[in-house]
Design an enzyme around this catalytic site. Structure first.
Site, short mmCIF file in Angstrom:
data_model
loop_
_atom_site.label_atom_id
_atom_site.label_comp_id
_atom_site.label_asym_id
_atom_site.label_seq_id
_atom_site.Cartn_x
_atom_site.Cartn_y
_atom_site.Cartn_z
N LYS A 10 0.66 -1.22 -0.03
CA LYS A 10 -0.11 0.05 0.04
C LYS A 10 0.92 1.31 -0.04
O LYS A 10 1.89 1.19 0.28
CB LYS A 10 -0.80 0.01 1.28
CG LYS A 10 -2.04 -1.00 1.24
CD LYS A 10 -2.98 -0.86 2.39
CE LYS A 10 -4.25 -1.98 2.24
NZ LYS A 10 -5.00 -1.85 3.39
N ASN A 113 -1.94 0.08 6.81
CA ASN A 113 -1.38 -1.16 7.25
C ASN A 113 -0.69 -1.96 6.47
O ASN A 113 -0.47 -3.06 6.46
CB ASN A 113 -2.70 -2.12 7.87
CG ASN A 113 -3.38 -2.57 6.60
OD1 ASN A 113 -3.14 -2.37 5.44
ND2 ASN A 113 -4.65 -3.37 6.90
N GLU A 127 -9.24 -11.13 -7.95
CA GLU A 127 -8.29 -10.01 -7.63
C GLU A 127 -7.06 -10.26 -8.73
O GLU A 127 -6.65 -9.14 -9.13
CB GLU A 127 -7.98 -9.95 -6.24
CG GLU A 127 -8.76 -9.75 -5.18
CD GLU A 127 -8.25 -9.32 -3.90
OE1 GLU A 127 -9.13 -8.78 -2.94
OE2 GLU A 127 -7.14 -10.01 -3.29
#
Length: 136
Positions: A10, A113, A127
């Site tokens: 992320k 996170n 995904e």
């Protein structure tokens, strides 16, 4: 060929410059990156990818975070890839994650996170197809 799963490093982890550490942890656990790309998600892409969470109270902040900078999207392959990756990541809340997990080491909050990982084989298939349609 083993099982495949999707992992996303992320924006918070990219900004912290821990991409290499995270990938090294995947490899040390027997998960081999077989596809990778860096993507700065648009709002539309993030909303579509995380559509399952649309009605949850954190949806807006999750989307804002995922669009806040580049991400590294990976397909990991190995024995029990989904399970192994889930164990490596740790709990969604870094404060509740087991010591030594990616989220305990690099996460700051529930949204920031450090990593995303598919939660089951079926989700992984969907995904992976979303970001790597040629791999399905």
């Amino acid at each position: 060929m083993g099982e495949r799963t999707l992992a996303i490093i992320k924006p918070d982890a990219v900004k912290k410059r821990v991409i290499g550490d995270i990938i090294q942890r995947y490899e040390a656990a027997g998960l081999n990156p077989v596809a990778a790309r860096m993507v700065h998600m648009s709002k539309a892409v993030a909303e579509e990818f995380y559509a399952v969470h649309r009605d949850r109270p954190f949806f807006g902040s999750l989307i804002a975070h995922m669009c806040s900078g580049p991400t590294v999207i990976l397909v990991l392959e190995g024995n029990d890839a989904v399970k192994v990756n889930r164990e490596l990541m740790g709990a969604t809340d870094p404060l509740k994650a087991e010591p030594g997990t990616i989220r305990a080491l690099h996460g700051a909050s529930i949204e920031a996170n450090a990593v995303h990982g598919s939660d089951c084989h079926e989700t992984a298939t969907v995904e992976i197809a979303y970001f790597f349609p040629d791999m399905v």
